[in-house]
Design a protein around this motif. Structure first.
Motif, mmCIF file in Angstrom:
data_model
loop_
_atom_site.group_PDB
_atom_site.id
_atom_site.type_symbol
_atom_site.label_atom_id
_atom_site.label_comp_id
_atom_site.label_asym_id
_atom_site.label_seq_id
_atom_site.Cartn_x
_atom_site.Cartn_y
_atom_site.Cartn_z
ATOM 1 N N GLU A 97 75.919 -6.247 110.513
ATOM 2 C CA GLU A 97 75.544 -5.751 109.187
ATOM 3 C C GLU A 97 74.614 -4.558 109.355
ATOM 4 O OE1 GLU A 97 74.061 -7.941 105.211
ATOM 5 O OE2 GLU A 97 72.478 -7.764 106.713
ATOM 6 N N VAL A 98 74.702 -3.606 108.432
ATOM 7 C CA VAL A 98 73.787 -2.466 108.408
ATOM 8 C C VAL A 98 72.957 -2.557 107.139
ATOM 9 C CG1 VAL A 98 73.621 0.039 108.137
ATOM 10 C CG2 VAL A 98 75.215 -0.934 109.800
ATOM 11 N N LEU A 99 71.640 -2.446 107.287
ATOM 12 C CA LEU A 99 70.740 -2.489 106.137
ATOM 13 C C LEU A 99 70.212 -1.083 105.872
ATOM 14 C CD1 LEU A 99 69.108 -3.949 103.967
ATOM 15 C CD2 LEU A 99 67.365 -4.437 105.696
ATOM 16 N N SER A 100 70.626 -0.504 104.753
ATOM 17 C CA SER A 100 70.112 0.800 104.342
ATOM 18 C C SER A 100 68.992 0.587 103.330
ATOM 19 C CB SER A 100 71.226 1.654 103.730
ATOM 20 O OG SER A 100 71.738 1.046 102.551
ATOM 21 N N THR A 101 68.168 1.605 103.162
ATOM 22 C CA THR A 101 67.075 1.500 102.201
ATOM 23 C C THR A 101 66.783 2.867 101.603
ATOM 24 O OG1 THR A 101 64.782 0.746 101.882
ATOM 25 C CG2 THR A 101 65.296 1.815 103.975
ATOM 26 N N GLY A 102 66.244 2.867 100.404
ATOM 27 C CA GLY A 102 65.938 4.102 99.695
ATOM 28 C C GLY A 102 65.847 3.832 98.207
ATOM 29 N N ILE A 115 82.077 -3.290 109.333
ATOM 30 C CA ILE A 115 80.668 -3.672 109.241
ATOM 31 C C ILE A 115 80.215 -3.521 107.791
ATOM 32 C CG2 ILE A 115 78.314 -3.159 109.988
ATOM 33 C CD1 ILE A 115 79.500 -1.963 112.551
ATOM 34 N N PRO A 116 79.767 -4.587 107.149
ATOM 35 C CA PRO A 116 79.285 -4.476 105.766
ATOM 36 C C PRO A 116 77.915 -3.805 105.707
ATOM 37 C CG PRO A 116 78.974 -6.704 106.565
ATOM 38 C CD PRO A 116 79.726 -5.973 107.647
ATOM 39 N N VAL A 117 77.628 -3.179 104.570
ATOM 40 C CA VAL A 117 76.348 -2.502 104.363
ATOM 41 C C VAL A 117 75.619 -3.170 103.207
ATOM 42 C CG1 VAL A 117 75.200 -0.322 103.820
ATOM 43 C CG2 VAL A 117 77.312 -0.319 105.168
ATOM 44 N N ARG A 118 74.352 -3.460 103.425
ATOM 45 C CA ARG A 118 73.498 -4.011 102.369
ATOM 46 C C ARG A 118 72.366 -3.024 102.124
ATOM 47 N NH1 ARG A 118 69.129 -7.642 102.763
ATOM 48 N NH2 ARG A 118 69.588 -7.960 104.984
ATOM 49 N N HIS A 119 71.961 -2.875 100.860
ATOM 50 C CA HIS A 119 70.930 -1.890 100.533
ATOM 51 C C HIS A 119 69.705 -2.559 99.932
ATOM 52 C CE1 HIS A 119 69.511 2.196 99.752
ATOM 53 N NE2 HIS A 119 69.035 1.742 98.604
ATOM 54 N N GLU A 120 68.533 -2.122 100.392
ATOM 55 C CA GLU A 120 67.270 -2.584 99.818
ATOM 56 C C GLU A 120 66.604 -1.400 99.127
ATOM 57 O OE1 GLU A 120 62.926 -4.240 101.313
ATOM 58 O OE2 GLU A 120 64.749 -4.937 102.343
ATOM 59 N N TYR A 121 66.367 -1.528 97.825
ATOM 60 C CA TYR A 121 65.765 -0.433 97.073
ATOM 61 C C TYR A 121 64.263 -0.373 97.332
ATOM 62 C CZ TYR A 121 70.251 -0.185 94.761
ATOM 63 O OH TYR A 121 71.593 -0.050 94.521
ATOM 64 N N ALA A 122 63.786 0.839 97.593
ATOM 65 C CA ALA A 122 62.368 1.046 97.883
ATOM 66 C C ALA A 122 62.034 2.511 97.646
ATOM 67 C CB ALA A 122 62.062 0.668 99.336
ATOM 68 N N THR A 123 60.761 2.808 97.452
ATOM 69 C CA THR A 123 60.343 4.204 97.343
ATOM 70 C C THR A 123 60.622 4.901 98.669
ATOM 71 O OG1 THR A 123 58.100 3.754 98.126
ATOM 72 C CG2 THR A 123 58.500 3.561 95.739
ATOM 73 N N SER A 124 60.628 6.220 98.655
ATOM 74 C CA SER A 124 60.928 6.966 99.877
ATOM 75 C C SER A 124 59.937 6.649 100.994
ATOM 76 C CB SER A 124 60.932 8.471 99.580
ATOM 77 O OG SER A 124 61.978 8.801 98.694
ATOM 78 N N ASP A 125 58.649 6.597 100.659
ATOM 79 C CA ASP A 125 57.635 6.300 101.680
ATOM 80 C C ASP A 125 57.821 4.900 102.256
ATOM 81 O OD1 ASP A 125 56.512 8.779 101.393
ATOM 82 O OD2 ASP A 125 54.880 8.123 100.090
#
Length: 251
Positions: free
Chosen positions: A30-35, A63-73
């Motif tokens: 799994e790939v965890l992206s954030t932004g 490969i599935p991608v999951r995203h976690e929302y967060a501020t840029s910093d």
């Protein structure tokens, strides 16, 4: 002599175990992206340009991608700490993070300003020492060819509103966000009294950790972007969301 030979043999046997072994695509489940959540880019429902690009890129390796929302910093911090695999997206990078070769977005950025405050636009140099409003972290001094005074505001609509009220010289943003801010604005104004002018062009790339896993995922990303660019799949995603198609051949 025998002892020395035995020690040398032991070192040779252990050497492969002492080197960091890079992760491979097969090892990543799994790939965890954030932004941040941006309209038309990272919509909360999982749609948008960035979400669909990553889904298509890593689908090449199942490969599935999951995203976690967060501020840029916060997103950059999560990647630095190894708690997320990639931050999307930024036009600059600071060590220890590294930037992927291929961008996810490439576009010009503009300023919205009053003709009364800047009556004779002579290009970006007209912003010298001016107070320029930006969404948090979106723009920094390096994005301007002359010194400016940057102040961060909560969102684009607030930045535009402060320019309309005469509290700042200009509001800087991507044209899509400027249009969105105008649509959300509630302060009456005549567009003939204002201008929108281009300041520069920049590309936005995912940021990665320098760990073996981070480097492996970045390689998968760049390889996937090249593949989708060559087979036309990438252009279809940009056309679907109405975003300009980057010149991937120059990267």
């Amino acid at each position: 002599m025998v002892a020395l030979l035995w020690c040398a043999s032991l070192v040779l046997l252990l050497a492969p175990l002492l080197r960091p072994v890079p992760a491979h695509g097969a090892d990543i489940v799994e790939v965890l992206s954030t932004g941040q959540s941006w309209d038309l880019f990272t919509n909360p429902d999982g749609t948008g340009l960035y979400h669909e690009i990553l889904n298509a890129v890593f689908a090449l390796h199942a490969i599935p991608v999951r995203h976690e929302y967060a501020t840029s910093d916060r997103a950059e911090e999560l990647v630095r700490l190894g708690q997320a695999d990639m931050m999307i997206c930024d036009d600059m990078v600071s060590p220890p993070l590294v930037m992927a070769r291929h961008p996810m977005y490439e576009n010009a950025y503009h300023v919205f300003f009053s003709r009364g405050r800047i009556p004779d636009w002579q290009g970006p140099q007209s912003l010298l020492d001016r107070l320029v409003l930006s969404q948090p972290g979106y723009y920094v001094q390096e994005n301007f060819p002359v010194p400016v005074r940057i102040k961060y505001v909560a969102n684009g609509a607030q930045g535009l509103g402060m320019v309309l009220l005469g509290r700042a010289d200009a509001y800087v943003d991507d044209m899509a966000f400027i249009r969105k801010s105008i649509a959300e604005n509630t302060i009456p104004f005549d567009m003939l009294d204002y201008e929108i002018r281009q300041v520069g062009v920049r590309s936005y790339h995912p940021l990665f950790n320098t760990s073996p896993r981070g480097q492996a995922i970045m390689e998968l990303y760049d390889e996937g972007m090249r593949t989708l660019h060559q087979n036309g799949g990438l252009k279809a995603i940009y056309e679907k969301w109405g975003h300009p198609y980057p010149d991937f051949d120059k990267y």
